[in-house]
Scaffold this active site. Sequence first.
Site, short mmCIF file in Angstrom:
data_model
loop_
_atom_site.label_atom_id
_atom_site.label_comp_id
_atom_site.label_asym_id
_atom_site.label_seq_id
_atom_site.Cartn_x
_atom_site.Cartn_y
_atom_site.Cartn_z
CG HIS A 1 53.35 49.59 44.55
ND1 HIS A 1 52.54 50.31 43.72
CD2 HIS A 1 53.79 48.54 43.80
CE1 HIS A 1 52.48 49.74 42.52
NE2 HIS A 1 53.24 48.67 42.54
CD GLU B 1 50.65 52.90 44.61
OE1 GLU B 1 49.82 52.04 44.98
OE2 GLU B 1 51.71 52.62 44.06
CG ASN C 1 40.07 45.22 34.81
OD1 ASN C 1 39.04 44.69 34.40
ND2 ASN C 1 41.28 44.80 34.47
CG ASP D 1 52.09 45.84 47.84
OD1 ASP D 1 52.75 46.25 48.83
OD2 ASP D 1 52.59 45.72 46.70
CB ALA E 1 46.50 43.80 40.96
NE ARG E 2 49.33 49.45 38.13
CZ ARG E 2 50.52 48.92 38.43
NH1 ARG E 2 50.74 48.35 39.60
NH2 ARG E 2 51.53 49.00 37.59
CG ASP F 1 42.34 35.86 32.63
OD1 ASP F 1 42.00 36.55 31.64
OD2 ASP F 1 43.41 36.01 33.21
CB ILE G 1 51.36 37.83 38.79
CG1 ILE G 1 52.49 38.66 38.16
CG2 ILE G 1 51.40 37.95 40.31
CD1 ILE G 1 52.32 40.16 38.30
CB VAL H 1 42.94 42.12 36.52
CG1 VAL H 1 42.43 40.72 36.27
CG2 VAL H 1 42.22 42.76 37.69
N PRO H 2 45.20 44.07 35.40
CG PRO H 2 45.30 44.48 33.09
CD PRO H 2 44.98 43.40 34.10
C1 COI Z 1 54.80 47.72 38.05
O1 COI Z 1 55.74 47.07 37.59
O2 COI Z 1 53.94 48.21 37.31
C2 COI Z 1 54.73 47.94 39.49
O3 COI Z 1 53.66 47.95 40.01
C3 COI Z 1 56.01 48.23 40.22
C4 COI Z 1 56.32 49.66 40.49
C5 COI Z 1 57.79 49.94 40.45
C6 COI Z 1 55.56 50.68 39.72
#
Ligand code: COI
Length: 331
Positions: free
Chosen positions: A296, A264, A212, A259, A234-235, A175, A156, A206-207
């Site tokens: 999201h 959430e 993180n 987002d 991202a998260r 990274d 991404i 990043v995840p």
């Molecule tokens: C993911 O693919 O992890 C997303 O953030 C999308 C969502 C449907 C949970």
Amino acid sequence: MKVFAYGIREDEKPALKDWEAKNPDVEVEYTDQLLTPETAKMAKGADSAVVYQQLDYTKETLQALADAGVKNMSLRNVGTDNIDFDAAKELGFHISNVPVYSPNAIAEHSMIQLSRLLRRTKPMDNKVAKHDLRWAPTIGREMRMQTVGIIGTGHIGRVAINILKGFGAKVIAYDKFPNPELQKEGLYVDTLDELYAQADAISLYVPGVPENVHMINKESIAKMKDGVVIVNVARGNLMDLDAVIDGLNSGKISDFAMDVYEHEVGLFNKDWSGKEFPDPKIADLIARENVLVTPHIAFYTTKAVSEMVHQSFDAAVSFAKGETPAIAVKF
Ligand code: COI
């Protein structure tokens, strides 16, 4: 062979129908309910379950699914931060996710939001809606004048970099595991601190893994340029949102797009019209003209949804046949 799917949404049904037509030998059953300890028994008799990330898949949930005789679980999304992998291992689960469904979907959304912040479309749209068609004071900034810091250069992040190159922005990236191609281009800085010090805008890819969590906090924000723009698709758990709000209040952060939100679940993808938000922080952020909140939706395109359904169901079949799909999660 039977696959049982949880949390199937209306918008996933065309892709599911398409997959079923291509796999007539597989019996598919589904529900719109999410996988919980209570709904786990619905999967009884299935060889694999297909789920997506909404609730935490705790030991209790996984145990309930195992009790229903199902130990193959295919996620229709990429994130696996909601899974108790210790319990999954102990119970003998096989799990897959969809690591690459459409990097463009997410990268495009992040860059659209960055462009919107720079061109101040929210205050301008608000003015136009009130029939105020004056230019000032809603002046924008050009993308090519910005140094944009990309944190995370996986699939991404790399699409985001290509979009930025199209705009003519100066890109710097960080990274832990640099990409050799980007390394040749000399885009990487050696440390996050360098990126914070140089970037006019920062976007995260990043995840939400433990190391993180809250990487964007009071200390890291203090290292950023005054008036920095931040985008997070991202998260939610990457940010200490209180520190971000303090940064917005002081002007240290000039604009912000989110987002994803740490809290959430139960808030996003629900209709709150005519009702008060249960979360005052979100109500406050939504009201600000220099903040863009989306629920999201970066992933939410027809292409991505179709890939998520097809790849997860293929993996579920593969597990059911005793094979290991290429997208199996290693744990
Ligand atoms: C993911 O693919 O992890 C997303 O953030 C999308 C969502 C449907 C949970």
